[in-house]
Design a protein around this motif. Structure first.
Motif, PDB file in Angstrom:
ATOM      1  N   PHE A 111      -1.859   7.219  -4.355  1.00 32.35           N
ATOM      2  CA  PHE A 111      -0.897   6.141  -4.151  1.00 32.35           C
ATOM      3  C   PHE A 111      -0.269   5.778  -5.500  1.00 32.35           C
ATOM      4  CE2 PHE A 111       0.350   1.724  -3.339  1.00 32.35           C
ATOM      5  CZ  PHE A 111       0.828   1.789  -2.051  1.00 32.35           C
ATOM      6  N   ASP A 112       1.075   5.490  -5.662  1.00 32.60           N
ATOM      7  CA  ASP A 112       1.999   5.490  -4.572  1.00 32.60           C
ATOM      8  C   ASP A 112       3.019   6.605  -4.700  1.00 32.60           C
ATOM      9  OD1 ASP A 112       3.110   4.347  -6.848  1.00 32.60           O
ATOM     10  OD2 ASP A 112       4.249   2.850  -5.783  1.00 32.60           O
ATOM     11  N   HIS A 159       1.023  10.320  -0.270  1.00 30.90           N
ATOM     12  CA  HIS A 159      -0.133   9.515  -0.722  1.00 30.90           C
ATOM     13  C   HIS A 159      -1.039   9.125   0.442  1.00 30.90           C
ATOM     14  CE1 HIS A 159       2.430   5.585  -0.339  1.00 30.90           C
ATOM     15  NE2 HIS A 159       1.537   5.554   0.608  1.00 30.90           N
ATOM     16  N   SER A 171       6.539   3.307  -0.989  1.00 29.12           N
ATOM     17  CA  SER A 171       5.752   3.232   0.241  1.00 29.12           C
ATOM     18  C   SER A 171       6.655   3.460   1.438  1.00 29.12           C
ATOM     19  CB  SER A 171       5.108   1.848   0.363  1.00 29.12           C
ATOM     20  OG  SER A 171       6.120   0.860   0.433  1.00 29.12           O
ATOM     21  N   ASN A 188       4.356  10.006   3.713  1.00 27.59           N
ATOM     22  CA  ASN A 188       3.587   9.598   2.538  1.00 27.59           C
ATOM     23  C   ASN A 188       2.634  10.699   2.081  1.00 27.59           C
ATOM     24  OD1 ASN A 188       4.709   7.058   2.490  1.00 27.59           O
ATOM     25  ND2 ASN A 188       3.008   6.061   3.551  1.00 27.59           N
ATOM     26  N   THR A 198      -6.104   7.355   2.456  1.00 26.36           N
ATOM     27  CA  THR A 198      -5.249   7.159   1.298  1.00 26.36           C
ATOM     28  C   THR A 198      -5.530   8.342   0.382  1.00 26.36           C
ATOM     29  OG1 THR A 198      -4.558   5.628  -0.420  1.00 26.36           O
ATOM     30  CG2 THR A 198      -6.903   5.681   0.041  1.00 26.36           C
TER      31      THR A 198
END
Lengths: 500, 500
Positions: free
Chosen positions: A309-310, A302, A147, A300, A82
């Motif tokens: 995130f996000d 992230h 997301s 992503n 992450t």
């Protein structure tokens, strides 16, 4: 709290974060708390009177920190990364300081326009086909979603709306509800659970097609499924291809799936949540060969691009497909222009509210530069390769399948029970953290390079912990094989994976 | 960027935010930029090499800030407030510094448990019935969602799943698809557009029932709709009641709607996104009379409770209703316990990923204390009442309907065209920002106390601007009435409201 106190509290928090990261190797990756620890430690009611920020920070350091799983520890090798970086954290401070909503251009012009600019920057860095970019002549463009789950759902809903409109145009007497009930979505049985959830949420049957032995959804499998379903009166509508599956980071061949989808008017969505960031390095772009056939593409930042995130970056070839799906006021607000060049982004997404998320993407891209981002990816992949070499140097272990990106899967040759015991013991010791998966019916351990702080010494450290544990385990095999205790608190990557 | 540079960059960003807030009255609320300003100002490509943080901060101050709509200016009176406070910003720095995911207890124990604790604190402060709280003996509890839109959708999907199961239990031969196609959701025609969107997304017909003259959905209207629909073979499934409608902040009488829903096994969801925070003051709790009949309740601390976006607090009476809806792995991960006391929150929401959002709720509740939060609400409401008094002191204006919470709606007696012109001119001058709505067919201007910085001088300032403009407008009425130019860039609260 006035602005002077904020200057003090805020700067103390900055130091707290910096101190935390500087000393992160001194902590076990997993905490030692028992369920309910915080419920017991904190008061049952909110404080009636204001408290001093120093007391809050003290409790953060003494109580909160004791119950953290340290995702940015260099010895955290579970799930996928992450994202986090200092540049991103500061970008978000600026975002929160302004605290604007960006649902329309006017609600904060710069919030909309910086999103356009940074997604053009990123799309170009990735080598995406020009038609996905806002700066092209068409109606394509990028948008920040929360997301990959959300992006998958957005794609599904847009595909549904587009298919219904197309069929009704050809045959206006058809019943809309009837069409909807016959629509089908497809993905591979290696998909993330969020893809299956998108089908549930969007009320479309989601078929999980069998991947090949290498974990890839092949064109012939998809074609066969389309044919069989059409023969039964169903309507193929939406395909989610995975570039970097959750379990083993396999890549579906877009060059096989894409032409079939295009021929049959089926929306092709590409989920490159984790691995997509690697395409900023030209040497990995062959893995997205065929991306020009896609209708939407999501990755992503992230996860692997150092953004907290996000922030999920989604591009579509035709933004009107989204606007036609999500603009519930399209008839009544004719005066608000829904041009795709200066978008009213509320029509490109599910919620109404939206933060100024592009600020952290902007600070990350500027503080690292394209070269810095590429270096990050290359270093992480080389560390994974180093780990694979270490595992292969030990005869008791097998690396399987081939390492992909920052992921190395391995197991003990002696069998699943021993491998399970290895992971259980390591997890109980809390010094390193990995999770399990299955590959060709065998229990495997996934080792992922997650933290941006991980260096070669950390990888050696983690390997030594694994090897030491194997030394203990392999001399106890007779007990192990007899009866392995229940693995109550071992997480598995299954929480990411599909249910079958 | 190493931790030393982060300490410098981060602290400079803290000062930037503090300086911005300290000098916010020196700026116009609305910016003067033209569409495309930033696309022209920024390079077409991401920088190749890393840049210095000082250059990034310089560009923030010189370029980014020029295109901001200042939502926290004390003269911003549009929409409803979006929350912000120093305490929240610092809470989020700590959240981002840890950068953990909280999809299961083990993925970061404290992330789950602090959410339980703070939602117990908040639920008690609001005076919610005990059965909604995790600390009660039942299976109720609170969860942080991203937005009220998301909470409305979560409620709808849970209601759908629950109704289908109930009906199939009674009559197992029924067809699930058939049941689903007959389910109906209800709300008032004063609902936020997100409620209508939830129906679209969750594939359930959403009926917008006519509110009474005061903007409230009445029990008899709902009962009649249920009866008519049942007579046609439809199945009432889900009702969204509004506590504080978007247009005029009206309150649906839960004590009328609730018993009807309970009698007929229909899920009652309460959307108190903005106004719900007022229930921390006991003198406003009469407005949620009947809340004990609800199945779920949602409010946005990120609106009126000084918490930065996004943090929507949702409570349900029975968390298993959510778990049964969202746990796609419920069969395969039997070893992971889905107890509601120490929840695996990924089963209470749509996405898989979740940030440590409760940290900012915790810092806000501790830095303000319950007393500080109540004072914030009471001050804001008294400022709205002060504004209403000012408007009423001027014979040319009408306040209508009665002010509610921090919202005052008003218009010029001379007619809609003059009122429209007033808003258009004020918007063009950019010093204060309000948006329009309609009430009983008349065009009204909504004036909301939004910024936590707004004080009585700011309200007087805004009123003087309105009065001065009225002085100009009212002497030009002959022109105004003839032909009002198109109001191209006036936003209306319609972007929040339902389409009909």
């Amino acid at each position: 709290m006035d602005s002077q106190q904020f200057r003090e509290f805020g700067k103390a928090a900055i130091d707290t974060v910096a101190d935390y990261m500087d000393s992160i190797r001194n902590r076990n990756v997993l905490s030692s708390v028992e369920p309910g620890f915080l419920l017991k430690a904190l008061p049952e009611d909110a404080p009636e009177q204001p408290e001093d920020w120093k007391d809050v920070l003290k409790d953060f350091n003494e109580t909160i920190l004791s119950g953290v799983t340290h995702w940015h520890s260099p010895r955290f090798h579970a799930f996928y990364p992450t994202g986090s970086s200092y540049a991103s954290i500061v970008g978000n401070i600026l975002c929160e300081g302004l605290g604007v909503m960006g649902f329309s251009w006017m609600s904060s012009p710069v919030c909309t326009e910086l999103e356009v600019v940074t997604l053009n920057w990123l799309g170009k860095l990735l080598g995406l086909p020009e038609e996905f970019l806002n700066c092209s002549s068409g109606s394509g463009g990028g948008v920040i979603q929360g997301s990959a789950s959300e992006a998958t759902l957005v794609g599904l809903l847009a595909a549904k709306e587009k298919t219904v409109r197309r069929l009704l145009k050809v045959n206006p007497s058809m019943d809309e509800g009837e069409i909807k009930s016959r629509l089908v979505a497809y993905t591979s049985d290696q998909c993330n659970s969020s893809v299956e959830k998108a089908g549930l949420l969007g009320s479309m049957q989601m078929k999980l097609l069998k991947a090949d032995a290498d974990g890839r959804l092949r064109g012939e499998t998809l074609k066969k499924a389309f044919d069989e379903d059409r023969a039964q009166g169903l309507i193929p509508c939406y395909v989610v291809a995975n570039l970097g599956t959750t379990g083993t980071c396999a890549f579906d061949p877009l060059y096989e799936l894409g032409p079939i989808c295009n021929e049959q008017n089926v929306w092709l969505h590409v989920d490159a949540a984790y691995a997509g960031t690697a395409f900023i390095c030209p040497e990995y772009r062959h893995l997205m060969k065929g991306v020009e056939f896609a209708d939407s593409f999501d990755l992503n930042p992230h996860k692997w691009m150092l953004v907290n995130f996000d922030l999920s970056a989604m591009w579509v070839k035709d933004a009107y497909d989204l606007i036609n799906t999500f603009d519930v006021q399209r008839i009544y607000l004719a005066d608000i222009k829904t041009d795709t060049k200066i978008p009213d982004y509320r029509h490109w997404q599910i919620p109404l509210g939206r933060r100024f998320r592009s600020l952290k993407l902007w600070t990350v891209m500027r503080i690292y530069g394209a070269e810095g981002l590429r270096e990050h990816i290359r270093v992480q992949i080389s560390l994974a390769q180093h780990f694979a070499k270490l595992v292969r140097s030990d005869d008791r272990f097998l690396v399987e399948p081939e390492p992909s990106m920052g992921l190395v899967c391995f197991r003990l040759k002696e069998g699943d029970n021993v491998t399970k015991r290895l992971l259980k013991n390591l997890t109980e010791k809390k010094e390193i953290y990995m999770v399990a998966a299955t590959y060709r019916g065998r229990y495997i351990i996934r080792f992922v390079i997650c933290s941006r702080l991980t260096n070669i010494d950390d990888v050696n450290y983690s390997w030594n912990k694994i090897k030491e544990e194997a030394n203990l385990i392999c001399s106890q095999n007779i007990h192990v094989k007899a009866n392995t205790p229940a693995l109550n608190h071992i997480e598995s990557v299954n929480i990411y994976e599909k249910s079958k």
